[in-house]
Design a protein around this motif. Structure first.
Motif, PDB file in Angstrom:
ATOM      1  N   PRO B   5       0.804  -1.221   0.000  1.00 47.30           N
ATOM      2  CA  PRO B   5       0.000   0.000   0.000  1.00 47.30           C
ATOM      3  C   PRO B   5       0.839   1.275   0.000  1.00 47.30           C
ATOM      4  O   PRO B   5       0.417   2.286  -0.540  1.00 47.30           O
ATOM      5  N   GLU B   6       2.067   1.180   0.564  1.00 45.99           N
ATOM      6  CA  GLU B   6       2.800   2.440   0.718  1.00 45.99           C
ATOM      7  C   GLU B   6       3.534   2.872  -0.554  1.00 45.99           C
ATOM      8  O   GLU B   6       3.984   4.001  -0.659  1.00 45.99           O
ATOM      9  N   SER B   7       3.673   1.959  -1.545  1.00 48.33           N
ATOM     10  CA  SER B   7       4.499   2.332  -2.686  1.00 48.33           C
ATOM     11  C   SER B   7       3.805   3.369  -3.574  1.00 48.33           C
ATOM     12  O   SER B   7       2.586   3.389  -3.713  1.00 48.33           O
ATOM     13  N   PHE B   8       4.634   4.239  -4.140  1.00 46.82           N
ATOM     14  CA  PHE B   8       4.146   5.279  -5.048  1.00 46.82           C
ATOM     15  C   PHE B   8       3.356   4.637  -6.195  1.00 46.82           C
ATOM     16  O   PHE B   8       2.296   5.106  -6.596  1.00 46.82           O
ATOM     17  N   TRP B   9       3.893   3.526  -6.695  1.00 48.03           N
ATOM     18  CA  TRP B   9       3.287   2.869  -7.861  1.00 48.03           C
ATOM     19  C   TRP B   9       1.916   2.314  -7.500  1.00 48.03           C
ATOM     20  O   TRP B   9       0.971   2.442  -8.277  1.00 48.03           O
ATOM     21  N   ALA B  10       1.835   1.702  -6.308  1.00 47.43           N
ATOM     22  CA  ALA B  10       0.566   1.108  -5.893  1.00 47.43           C
ATOM     23  C   ALA B  10      -0.513   2.182  -5.791  1.00 47.43           C
ATOM     24  O   ALA B  10      -1.666   1.964  -6.165  1.00 47.43           O
ATOM     25  N   LYS B  11      -0.096   3.347  -5.293  1.00 41.64           N
ATOM     26  CA  LYS B  11      -1.063   4.444  -5.175  1.00 41.64           C
ATOM     27  C   LYS B  11      -1.548   4.891  -6.558  1.00 41.64           C
ATOM     28  O   LYS B  11      -2.721   5.219  -6.742  1.00 41.64           O
ATOM     29  N   LYS B  12      -0.637   4.910  -7.504  1.00 43.33           N
ATOM     30  CA  LYS B  12      -1.037   5.306  -8.857  1.00 43.33           C
ATOM     31  C   LYS B  12      -2.021   4.286  -9.445  1.00 43.33           C
ATOM     32  O   LYS B  12      -2.999   4.655 -10.088  1.00 43.33           O
TER      33      LYS B  12
END
Lengths: 150, 572
Positions: B5-12
């Motif tokens: 959940p914390e990764s930049f990519w996952a948020k995108k």
């Protein structure tokens, strides 16, 4: 060569094939496709890595006891570079390893390569089954010589 | 596998998914009320389609497929996030640069070909080098036998570069050089040629590819381990950022990743992941993104699935701008905009019925233009066989001129913008690319992913899948697995004479006997010391070495001694 005969020939030990790009050439897409296709066809597949010298190719082929060396070049240097392999094989009096080739090889070069003992010489768009059949045929000849020699 | 959940990519990924509409009542109604009854009545079938990236393509797209704020994710040309193009006027100012990749035989042959293309309206130079040059071997090396001039022009010393550019005004035309492992040395030679002809290095305009990451992924032309090449690229970056304002020192390339067998999404994702690595590297070495990112350019493949290619190019621009802004804190527009060169696909060219290749190239070139490319190379119809003949290369150039000046395609900017299908596909490719970025990060970053062979295996798997689909007839290649003709006539192809090698060796011998060997020894010794010291910038050492007529291999061998070689991970 009848399929049944070649199958029984390779029952104990499947066809062993060494894939090599012996020139200065990094175009390995076709080699990797063939590696998978040969493996799916039940062959034992080795890859000589990038930029092997002719000596390294032959040394690996001999120490691994392969039936076939499959050469690929897409850089236009096949006449010079394939010849080095075929000459070295002859020089070392190895007659139980078959040489096949492929790549961007113009039709007019094919008879020259055949004369060096390098057969197939398939270009882009060749069905995998055609290549597998040809390798099986050449491997059978090589294997029979291996068996006959023992 | 769920995303961290914390990764930049996952948020995108989450964000892109959140704007996807949950249902489409209009389409459902059409299917129920119109399509299905018609199929039932006529007994007709509805084919299932998917593109090279394995994305399933529906039979119809409508506004219902475009959730969220479309204007926000498109922007206008020249404005963030640049989906519709990087410049406000795009081709209405001037058409894309027609840059034909050329180089074969001797430097004299190539000089003639370059002048031939300039005479026929080419607007930028692009040099192809032969295999010995790409791997840093001299023309008289036994390994180079039979290979000199075959896949491009041979360069062994500065003398060869002097001949290639003889009579060409380097202040008027920019030069792109497709060179990677020895890119810094070739840049040094270009600087030296410029100097000899009275052009200061700060006026020289051009690009070297120098994208070593994709060499390990796809093209496989390296000399040293990745870290050593990356250090040399770092030196070129810092040197050129300060001294050569018109020199693009890395062209981050998806072309070869695609040719090696990847899908469009893999090309998109792996190329941008490489780009992010170079950004990280610049930042780590004290440059700011706004200072050097504008100097990075990209290079994509335009293959045969028309809309997939256009969507890929639009998604690429949007991702680059978004990540530069949101992850790297870029503030200037110029930093976020992705400029790229495109080449039509070599892989889609067929050996069989070669004239059909003109049509394939035309369609691919149209996709590149509709995708908003800054420059374009069109392949020649005879290139499945050999390097192109004069006649074939002229047809390829004319193809671009026809698209630019006859078809009306470039009359308005991004004419396909707003197409339901294209916008849906652009969103989808964007999402799939973010999934790969996430996966690459989990593997420890791009360098680790390369060392583990992950990217290489992904590419080989796609390429094998494509081959099996061709074998089974699920995919068509006209003239290869369908509409096959027996007894085809061979076409005239370009043959490189063996003389190329003997001429090159003769010139090299002349250089070797006339150069100052003390100076050569000193340059190489100085270079070796500099290579051993990671703090030192190698560029001035390369420039001094080439100016003293050290050969490409003498220079490369110093690196081989200091850095060692590289064996790729086993993937077969």
């Amino acid at each position: 060569m009848a399929v049944g005969k070649s199958q029984s020939l390779f029952k104990e030990k499947p066809i062993k094939i060494l894939l090599a790009k012996p020139g200065i050439d990094g175009h390995d897409r076709g080699m990797f496709v063939l590696a998978k296709a040969f493996r799916d066809a039940g062959m034992d597949v080795l890859y000589a890595g990038l930029l092997p010298t002719p000596e390294e190719v032959i040394d690996t082929a001999v120490s691994e006891d392969v039936d076939v060396i499959a050469l690929s070049l897409l850089n236009g240097a096949h006449l010079t570079v394939f010849k080095k392999i075929s000459d070295l094989l002859k020089k070392r009096k190895i007659d139980d390893i078959a040489l096949v080739g492929g790549g961007t090889i113009p039709d007019s070069d094919k008879p020259k390569l055949e004369k060096m003992g390098i057969s197939g010489n398939y270009g882009p768009g060749t069905p995998l089954s055609t290549i597998i059949d040809h390798v099986t045929k050449r491997a059978s000849e090589a294997r029979l010589r291996k068996l006959g020699g023992r | 596998m769920s995303s961290q959940p914390e990764s930049f990519w996952a948020k995108k990924i989450e964000f892109i998914q959140s704007r996807r509409p949950s249902s489409g009542p209009g389409q459902e109604e059409w299917r129920k009320e119109t399509l299905q009854p018609w199929l039932n009545q006529t007994g007709a079938k509805l084919a299932e389609k998917e593109n090279s990236s394995g994305i399933k393509i529906k039979e119809i797209f409508s506004e219902e497929d475009l959730g969220g704020d479309l204007d926000e994710r498109l922007g206008y040309p020249g404005s963030y996030p640049f989906t519709r193009g990087v410049y406000p006027n795009m081709y209405l100012g001037r058409p894309w640069t027609m840059r034909m990749f050329s180089g074969f035989g001797t430097p004299e042959d190539t000089n003639r070909r370059l002048k031939y293309l300039i005479r026929h309206g080419e607007t930028g130079l692009s040099i192809a080098f032969d295999m010995p040059t790409l791997y840093g071997f001299d023309c008289n090396n036994s390994r180079a036998e039979g290979e000199v001039g075959k896949c491009g022009v041979n360069v062994t010393t500065l003398k060869d570069m002097e001949v290639i550019f003889k009579g060409i005004d380097l202040s008027k035309i920019s030069t792109s050089m497709t060179i990677n492992a020895p890119a810094a040395v070739l840049t040094a030679m270009y600087v030296a040629v410029g100097k000899k002809n009275g052009y200061e290095e700060r006026t020289l305009a051009g690009t070297v590819q120098a994208d070593i990451l994709k060499e390990y992924i796809a093209q496989k032309e390296w000399m040293y381990p990745p870290e050593a090449h990356l250090r040399i690229i770092r030196d070129m970056m810092t040197y050129c950022t300060r001294k050569m304002p018109r020199w693009n020192y890395i062209s981050i390339s998806g072309y070869h990743i695609r040719e090696a067998g990847s899908s469009a999404v893999q090309e998109l994702a792996f190329t941008l992941a490489d780009g992010f690595y170079y950004i990280d590297m610049g930042l780590k070495n004290g440059l700011s993104a706004d200072e050097f990112a504008p100097r990075l350019s990209f290079f994509f493949n335009s293959s045969i699935n028309f809309f997939e290619e256009i969507a890929k190019m639009r998604a690429a621009r949007r991702i680059w701008a978004t990540v530069l802004k949101e992850k790297y804190g870029a503030t200037k527009s110029r930093t976020m905009l992705m400029r790229f060169h495109t080449q039509t696909s070599g892989y889609t060219l067929t050996w069989q019925q070669p004239l059909n290749n003109i049509i394939r190239t035309t369609i691919e070139a149209m996709a590149a233009v509709l995708g908003g490319t800054q420059s374009l190379h069109t392949n020649s119809y005879d290139e499945a066989w050999a390097l192109p003949s004069d006649e074939a290369v002229k047809v390829a150039l004319r193809t671009q001129q026809i698209i630019a000046e006859e078809t009306g395609i470039p009359d308005t900017i991004d004419p396909l913008g707003g197409s339901y299908y294209l916008e849906w596909l652009t969103d989808k490719m964007e999402e799939e690319a973010y999934r790969y970025f996430d996966q690459i990060e989990r593997l420890g970053g791009i360098l680790e992913a390369i060392k583990k062979g992950y990217l290489q295996k992904e590419i080989a798997a796609t390429s094998y899948r494509r081959q099996t689909r061709l074998e089974s007839g699920e995919e068509t290649m006209v003239g290869v697995n369908k509409y096959v003709e027996k007894g085809e006539q061979p076409i005239n192809i370009l043959r490189i004479s063996k003389k190329a090698q003997s001429n090159q060796i003769a010139r090299l011998n002349q250089v070797l006997s006339s150069r100052d060997s003390k100076k050569v020894d000193k340059c190489l010794a100085d270079l070796e010391r500099a290579m051993e010291n990671d703090e030192e910038n190698l560029m001035p050492f390369f420039i001094r070495a080439v100016e003293s007529y050290c050969t490409l291999q003498e220079i490369s061998d110093v690196g081989r001694k200091v850095f060692g070689g590289w064996k790729e991970p086993v993937i077969v």
